[in-house]
Design a protein around this motif. Structure first.
Motif, PDB file in Angstrom:
ATOM      1  N   GLN A 338       0.814  -1.227   0.093  1.00 21.43           N
ATOM      2  CA  GLN A 338       0.037  -0.172   0.019  1.00 21.43           C
ATOM      3  C   GLN A 338       0.937   1.195   0.027  1.00 21.43           C
ATOM      4  O   GLN A 338       0.713   2.108  -0.858  1.00 21.43           O
ATOM      5  N   ILE A 339       1.920   1.335   0.832  1.00 22.91           N
ATOM      6  CA  ILE A 339       2.704   2.571   0.797  1.00 22.91           C
ATOM      7  C   ILE A 339       3.756   2.620  -0.310  1.00 22.91           C
ATOM      8  O   ILE A 339       3.881   3.747  -0.779  1.00 22.91           O
ATOM      9  N   LEU A 340       3.905   1.414  -1.045  1.00 25.87           N
ATOM     10  CA  LEU A 340       4.721   1.707  -2.244  1.00 25.87           C
ATOM     11  C   LEU A 340       3.927   2.198  -3.287  1.00 25.87           C
ATOM     12  O   LEU A 340       4.307   2.921  -3.857  1.00 25.87           O
ATOM     13  N   TYR A 341       2.551   1.857  -3.339  1.00 25.27           N
ATOM     14  CA  TYR A 341       1.514   2.595  -4.227  1.00 25.27           C
ATOM     15  C   TYR A 341       1.410   4.103  -4.094  1.00 25.27           C
ATOM     16  O   TYR A 341       1.322   4.837  -5.010  1.00 25.27           O
ATOM     17  N   ASP A 342       1.427   4.481  -2.701  1.00 23.02           N
ATOM     18  CA  ASP A 342       1.268   5.620  -2.205  1.00 23.02           C
ATOM     19  C   ASP A 342       2.686   6.452  -2.693  1.00 23.02           C
ATOM     20  O   ASP A 342       2.297   7.749  -3.300  1.00 23.02           O
ATOM     21  N   TYR A 343       3.788   5.889  -2.624  1.00 23.41           N
ATOM     22  CA  TYR A 343       4.951   6.382  -3.206  1.00 23.41           C
ATOM     23  C   TYR A 343       4.687   6.692  -4.469  1.00 23.41           C
ATOM     24  O   TYR A 343       5.359   7.683  -5.032  1.00 23.41           O
ATOM     25  N   GLY A 344       4.401   5.837  -5.520  1.00 28.63           N
ATOM     26  CA  GLY A 344       4.228   5.923  -6.742  1.00 28.63           C
ATOM     27  C   GLY A 344       3.361   7.071  -7.212  1.00 28.63           C
ATOM     28  O   GLY A 344       3.518   7.738  -8.090  1.00 28.63           O
ATOM     29  N   GLN A 345       2.249   6.978  -6.529  1.00 27.24           N
ATOM     30  CA  GLN A 345       1.226   8.092  -6.586  1.00 27.24           C
ATOM     31  C   GLN A 345       1.890   9.476  -6.118  1.00 27.24           C
ATOM     32  O   GLN A 345       1.823  10.517  -6.952  1.00 27.24           O
ATOM     33  N   THR A 346       2.650   9.632  -5.359  1.00 26.05           N
ATOM     34  CA  THR A 346       3.181  10.811  -4.747  1.00 26.05           C
ATOM     35  C   THR A 346       4.336  11.412  -5.734  1.00 26.05           C
ATOM     36  O   THR A 346       4.519  12.454  -6.384  1.00 26.05           O
ATOM     37  N   VAL A 347       5.087  10.306  -6.526  1.00 27.29           N
ATOM     38  CA  VAL A 347       5.947  10.535  -7.873  1.00 27.29           C
ATOM     39  C   VAL A 347       5.104  11.239  -8.918  1.00 27.29           C
ATOM     40  O   VAL A 347       5.392  12.074  -9.408  1.00 27.29           O
ATOM     41  N   LEU A 348       3.998  10.549  -9.361  1.00 25.49           N
ATOM     42  CA  LEU A 348       3.212  11.058 -10.327  1.00 25.49           C
ATOM     43  C   LEU A 348       2.662  12.437 -10.091  1.00 25.49           C
ATOM     44  O   LEU A 348       2.585  13.217 -10.964  1.00 25.49           O
ATOM     45  N   ILE A 349       2.242  12.541  -8.773  1.00 26.99           N
ATOM     46  CA  ILE A 349       1.675  14.078  -8.421  1.00 26.99           C
ATOM     47  C   ILE A 349       2.834  15.186  -8.607  1.00 26.99           C
ATOM     48  O   ILE A 349       2.782  16.230  -9.237  1.00 26.99           O
ATOM     49  N   SER A 350       4.101  14.677  -8.324  1.00 25.05           N
ATOM     50  CA  SER A 350       5.165  15.512  -8.354  1.00 25.05           C
ATOM     51  C   SER A 350       5.489  15.909  -9.968  1.00 25.05           C
ATOM     52  O   SER A 350       5.684  17.092 -10.359  1.00 25.05           O
ATOM     53  N   PHE A 351       5.364  14.963 -10.838  1.00 25.26           N
ATOM     54  CA  PHE A 351       5.697  15.179 -12.305  1.00 25.26           C
ATOM     55  C   PHE A 351       4.464  16.017 -12.902  1.00 25.26           C
ATOM     56  O   PHE A 351       4.536  17.144 -13.574  1.00 25.26           O
TER      57      PHE A 351
END
Length: 446
Positions: A338-351
């Protein structure tokens, strides 16, 4: 002592596809303290004050210090627990003790051998959480610097709007006097005077709005500075700064390694990975040593003459726990995912934030160009209509409508330039890493 009975820590990659380069890039390098790019000494002073005195940021730093304390607490489990004890008693009646005194002094020590690295996994998890807390603090500092900058520019813009509206009120008052004079000569209708007075009152209403906005923004800025609004006197500048050159966006992967919020999410993934490792190692046997020494006597004089010690070794191996140890492993693994997917979402939002800011800035510049052309045309049209009206060639209603449009465009232009600065701030915030700010009492994660 370590073994490889649980998954080793590895680099974590965001579960996203390989990003391409950003759509637009400049050549200007973003300074570590990005707000200095605007070359506004007042802004520099306010941001520095906010970083030093903002209460919420100070609270975030204390949260980081609390995380460091948790790390130290977990590291203590690598050392033996040593306890001292003392006991004094009097027995009545006294069949067994000559003096009736029962004195005991002892030391005990217990130590768990971290054979499988269970304790170390817990320590590593808390270290990563402490690191995440540190980057959360840096992200909060970045947010505070952006909020302070935006509020300052809004305050400057509101003051410019107030100065403009005062000039517009003077202009409308002059026009009222002019058309009243023409009315007495029978050259204008009464309804035209009423319409012009309506425009005058409308601009006065706008003045109240900007006066209120200035005071509210001052209060907001005072709170950001950690001070009571009624105690602070803030006087904004008279003009907005010039927009700095477009910064170099760099590569998306560099953004991942730079932004504090992304690094915070990354460290939370690593902490969850160590939690899972600890849950796996909880299924293995535990070996502990216990040492106890004791001196006992019936009186103080002979207390230290006789002593005894006990050394024991214990091994506890889980056999039947109803599946709860495996369930804990499954839970920590799901939490890690779950936290890994949250991390991926954070990266996408930063882009997305970088791309959004680039697109908005390009289009805002185009909008300002269009507004400037509209404003130039409105001024020419207004001058032409005034000339025609004075020569009796046009109705005053056309002059009034054009004047209203021209004045509104003037206010829109100030707002558009302020919005452009806010967009640039959002771009700096999206691109910049932490600027290394820490309170005077620095703490380290060891």
């Amino acid at each position: 002592m370590k073994t490889s009975c649980a998954p080793k820590l590895e680099d974590v990659k965001a579960p996203i596809s390989e990003p391409e380069e950003f759509s637009v890039s400049g050549t200007d390098t973003i300074p570590e303290k990005w707000w200095t790019s605007f070359e506004d000494p007042n802004l520099n002073r306010l941001v520095n004050q906010a970083l030093e005195t903002n209460l919420q940021l100070a609270g975030d730093w204390e949260q980081f210090r609390a995380a460091l304390a948790v790390v130290q607490r977990e590291k203590s489990f690598l050392w033996p627990d040593i306890e001292a004890s003392a006991r004094a008693a009097i027995s009545r009646p006294e069949p067994d003790f000559a003096g009736g005194e029962n004195m005991q002094v002892g030391l005990s020590a217990s130590y768990e051998i971290d054979l499988w690295g269970r304790i170390r996994s817990g320590i590593e998890a808390e270290k990563f959480r402490a690191q995440a807390s540190y980057f959360d603090y840096q992200a909060a500092a970045m947010t505070l610097s952006a909020e302070t900058s935006i509020t300052w520019f809004q305050l400057v813009s509101a003051r410019k709007q107030l100065a403009l509206i005062n000039k517009q009120i003077e202009t409308n008052e002059d026009i009222v006097r002019l058309i009243r004079a023409r009315f007495t000569g029978g050259q204008i209708r009464a309804v035209d005077i009423l319409r012009q007075e309506q425009l005058l009152e409308s601009t006065k209403d706008q003045r109240i709005f900007y006066e209120t906005n200035i005071e509210l923004l001052r209060n907001q800025l005072s709170v950001l500075l950690g001070r009571p609004p009624q105690n602070e006197s803030i006087f904004p500048a008279d003009s907005l700064p010039k927009l700095p050159p477009l910064p170099e966006t760099g590569l998306p992967l560099e953004l991942i390694r730079r932004r504090p919020d992304v690094r915070q999410a990354y460290n939370l993934v690593l902490a969850a990975d160590r939690d899972m490792a600890q849950a796996i190692r909880n299924k293995y046997p535990r070996i502990s040593l216990n040492l106890e020494g004791q001196m006992r006597s019936n009186n103080y004089n002979s207390l230290f003459q006789d002593w005894a010690y006990t050394l024991a070794g214990n091994i506890v191996a889980p056999l039947i726990y109803g599946g709860r140890l495996q369930a804990e492993v499954d839970r920590t693994q799901a939490t890690k995912n779950q936290i890994l997917y949250d991390y991926g979402q954070t990266v996408l939002i930063s882009f997305r934030e970088v791309e959004d800011a680039l697109i908005r800035e390009q289009n805002q510049k185009k909008r300002i160009e269009v507004l400037q052309k509209r404003l130039d045309l409105a001024k020419k049209t207004s001058d032409q209509l005034k000339t025609e009206f004075l020569n009796g060639l046009s109705d005053y209603l056309e002059v009034l409508l054009q004047l209203d449009e021209q004045q509104q465009l003037q206010r829109d232009m100030i707002e558009a330039k302020q919005s452009l600065l806010e967009i640039r701030i959002s771009l700096y915030r999206a691109l910049a890493g932490d600027f290394g700010y820490e309170p005077p009492e620095n703490s380290q994660i060891n």
